[in-house]
Design a protein around this motif. Structure first.
Motif, short mmCIF file in Angstrom:
data_model
loop_
_atom_site.label_atom_id
_atom_site.label_comp_id
_atom_site.label_asym_id
_atom_site.label_seq_id
_atom_site.Cartn_x
_atom_site.Cartn_y
_atom_site.Cartn_z
N GLU A 1 0.93 -1.00 -0.04
CA GLU A 1 0.06 -0.08 0.06
C GLU A 1 0.79 1.25 -0.09
O GLU A 1 1.74 1.40 0.70
CB GLU A 1 -0.93 -0.21 1.40
CG GLU A 1 -2.02 1.06 1.03
CD GLU A 1 -2.94 0.99 0.26
OE1 GLU A 1 -3.75 1.91 -0.25
OE2 GLU A 1 -3.17 -0.23 -0.37
N PRO A 2 0.70 2.19 -0.75
CA PRO A 2 1.67 3.32 -0.94
C PRO A 2 1.28 4.19 0.18
O PRO A 2 0.16 4.47 0.74
CB PRO A 2 1.04 4.25 -2.27
CG PRO A 2 0.37 3.16 -3.09
CD PRO A 2 -0.37 2.15 -2.11
N LEU A 3 2.42 4.80 0.77
CA LEU A 3 2.24 5.63 1.64
C LEU A 3 2.33 7.19 1.47
O LEU A 3 3.30 7.45 0.43
CB LEU A 3 3.43 5.44 2.94
CG LEU A 3 3.66 6.49 3.87
CD1 LEU A 3 2.38 6.10 4.88
CD2 LEU A 3 5.05 6.03 4.83
N ARG A 4 1.51 7.96 1.69
CA ARG A 4 1.56 9.34 1.21
C ARG A 4 1.50 10.22 2.42
O ARG A 4 0.74 10.14 3.40
CB ARG A 4 0.09 9.67 0.09
CG ARG A 4 0.26 8.65 -1.01
CD ARG A 4 -1.02 9.04 -1.83
NE ARG A 4 -1.01 7.99 -2.85
CZ ARG A 4 -0.61 8.34 -4.06
NH1 ARG A 4 0.09 9.42 -4.46
NH2 ARG A 4 -0.52 7.37 -5.17
N ILE A 5 1.99 11.45 2.29
CA ILE A 5 1.72 12.49 3.15
C ILE A 5 0.67 13.44 2.52
O ILE A 5 0.31 13.68 1.47
CB ILE A 5 3.04 13.54 3.22
CG1 ILE A 5 3.54 14.11 2.17
CG2 ILE A 5 4.18 12.76 3.98
CD1 ILE A 5 4.56 15.20 2.12
N ASN A 6 -0.13 13.98 3.57
CA ASN A 6 -1.23 14.54 3.22
C ASN A 6 -2.47 14.10 2.22
O ASN A 6 -2.85 14.60 1.38
CB ASN A 6 -0.94 15.98 2.79
CG ASN A 6 -2.01 17.34 2.88
OD1 ASN A 6 -3.00 17.08 3.55
ND2 ASN A 6 -2.04 18.09 2.08
N ASN A 7 -2.16 12.58 2.34
CA ASN A 7 -3.06 11.94 1.15
C ASN A 7 -2.82 12.38 -0.08
O ASN A 7 -3.50 11.96 -0.94
CB ASN A 7 -4.53 12.00 1.58
CG ASN A 7 -4.75 11.26 2.90
OD1 ASN A 7 -4.48 10.16 3.18
ND2 ASN A 7 -5.93 11.89 3.76
N ARG A 8 -1.74 12.79 -0.45
CA ARG A 8 -1.28 13.50 -1.66
C ARG A 8 -0.11 12.81 -2.15
O ARG A 8 0.28 12.48 -3.44
CB ARG A 8 -1.49 14.97 -1.74
CG ARG A 8 -2.83 15.34 -1.62
CD ARG A 8 -3.01 16.80 -1.44
NE ARG A 8 -1.85 17.61 -1.98
CZ ARG A 8 -2.08 18.19 -3.32
NH1 ARG A 8 -2.99 17.82 -4.23
NH2 ARG A 8 -0.87 18.72 -3.91
#
Length: 303
Positions: free
Chosen positions: A207-214
């Protein structure tokens, strides 16, 4: 105020109008305008271009390096540059964005963020914003580091968010910074002529990890250099580092140790952010496995 300027609204529209309406876009499927930043004018082979945007990083009407940007991840896969010995200090970090990612006919010059830019939905949707990094526990990690660039303008040009990724402080200010300094020392001491560098990232397999869901966070950083002409009297302990060498660094202390083992004797602040030095061939094998692509970073293996 002219009638044309009167009806300009929004950060990008204002920019277009101030440039007189007729501007030259640089959206392209290739790096044809900035091939000098790749060894033998040849970008890496084998990388599927789907979803990626080649960017010839332009600032003050000059090209400074090249980046391959992934629009969906809002982060670069790699940046390519020619290493230079800095003639001054690290500049103030005035962060910039890329108008050419917003409108195909917008300016090809990277542009400093201004208040109106943060409210422009077209900019927000097209790329990472400075606000994405706030309270994220990640730093802005340069792929092309400013102190690998010769002139003040070269160094200023590295402060675009299309050249950075979310990087843990233990990596950015610790072990990875140590690698950058190490490469610079080798260039100064042993490389005759140009050294071409490509620095990039490996995303998470799951699963990709993202900051601010972006903005996509990489699990690993990687880098490789090509110095086709080096000193003929290389010390024995340096011969395996030329003409090419590479490295992979951890950006997650909780990742497995299959690619980069953890040195349990490292200082607590650096533990889990280890960097593994390796041959170019070993790195290309890791990239082929993780990216599911057969990758060749330097034309003819820099021979």
């Amino acid at each position: 105020m002219s009638q044309k300027k009167k009806f300009c609204t929004g950060a990008l529209l204002l920019l277009l109008c101030w440039l007189g309406g007729q501007v030259l876009g640089e959206i392209s499927d290739d790096f044809s305008h900035c091939l000098d930043f790749f060894y033998n004018k040849t970008p890496p082979k084998g990388i599927d271009a789907a979803g990626y945007q080649p960017i010839c990083q332009r600032y003050k009407n000059l090209y400074h390096f090249a980046s391959l940007y992934h629009r969906q991840s809002r982060a670069p896969l790699y940046s390519a540059y020619r290493l230079g010995i800095a003639d001054g200090k690290r500049p103030n970090n005035t962060w910039k964005y890329e108008p050419q990612l917003v409108f195909s006919r917008a300016s090809s010059e990277m542009t400093p963020f201004q208040f109106a830019t943060y409210l422009d939905q077209n900019v927000i949707e097209s790329q990472a914003m400075s606000n994405d990094y706030r309270n994220s526990n990640f730093t802005r990690g340069h792929l092309n580091p400013s102190m690998h660039q010769k002139t003040k303008e070269n160094r200023q040009a590295t402060f675009t968010l299309t050249n950075v990724v979310p990087q843990r402080a233990g990596s950015n200010g610790g072990s990875w910074n140590g690698l950058e300094n190490e490469v610079l020392k080798r260039f100064k001491a042993y490389c005759n002529g140009s050294m071409h560098v490509i620095t990039g990232v490996l995303p998470y397999e799951s699963e990709p990890l993202r900051i601010n869901n972006r903005v996509s966070v990489p699990e690993y950083m990687w880098s490789a250099y090509c110095c086709p002409s080096n000193r003929s009297d290389l010390p024995a302990h340096m011969q395996s580092f030329f003409p090419t060498h590479a490295a992979v660094g951890r950006n997650d202390p909780n990742s497995g140790e299959e690619i980069v083992p953890i040195n349990v004797k490292a200082k607590a602040s650096k533990r889990g952010y280890d960097v593994r030095r390796m041959s170019l061939e070993t790195l290309e094998g890791i990239l082929a496995q993780r990216l599911a692509m057969s990758v060749s970073l330097f034309h003819g293996q820099c021979q």
